[in-house]
Design a protein around this motif. Structure first.
Motif: not given
Length: 115
Positions: A17-24, A39-41, A92-97
């Motif tokens: 899940d973290c790898k999918k959201m890397e650089n977001y 920003i997940l670096v 929890a980990l979610a994309l920023f809206p």
């Protein structure tokens, strides 16, 4: 027909899940109750690196101002600080809206507006 449907509890985010959201830009909630956005670096092994954002008020010389009011010569800025946390501590980990609008909804001219 009656089926037994069990509701699954939301699972904790893992490495994939973290790898999918890397650089977001993401929202993170930790097990100890802290929550922040950044920003997940980098995701490596059992840790993730995140640039945590914080708002600061800067004067015209680039010094951080301690006053609460925005006076003449003061501006808002955003600073990012690096933090390294364990993936096991995530709750929890979610994309920023973000809301994207290509143009304002009150666009006064019919499209296309050229002749």
């Amino acid at each position: 027909m009656t089926e037994d449907r069990q509701q699954k509890a939301p699972s904790k985010p893992g490495y994939n899940d973290c790898k999918k959201m890397e650089n977001y830009h993401v929202m993170v909630e930790m097990q100890d109750g802290r929550s922040f956005d950044g920003i997940l670096v980098d995701v490596s092994g059992d840790t993730f690196t995140i640039l945590i954002s914080e708002d600061v008020v800067v004067d015209e010389h680039g010094q951080v101002a301690d006053e609460r009011q925005y006076g003449y010569g003061r501006r808002r800025a955003r600073r990012f600080r690096r933090g390294i946390y364990p993936i096991a501590g995530l709750t929890a980990l979610a994309l920023f809206p973000y809301a994207f609008r290509p143009y304002p909804y009150y666009y006064p001219y019919p499209y296309p507006y050229y002749y």
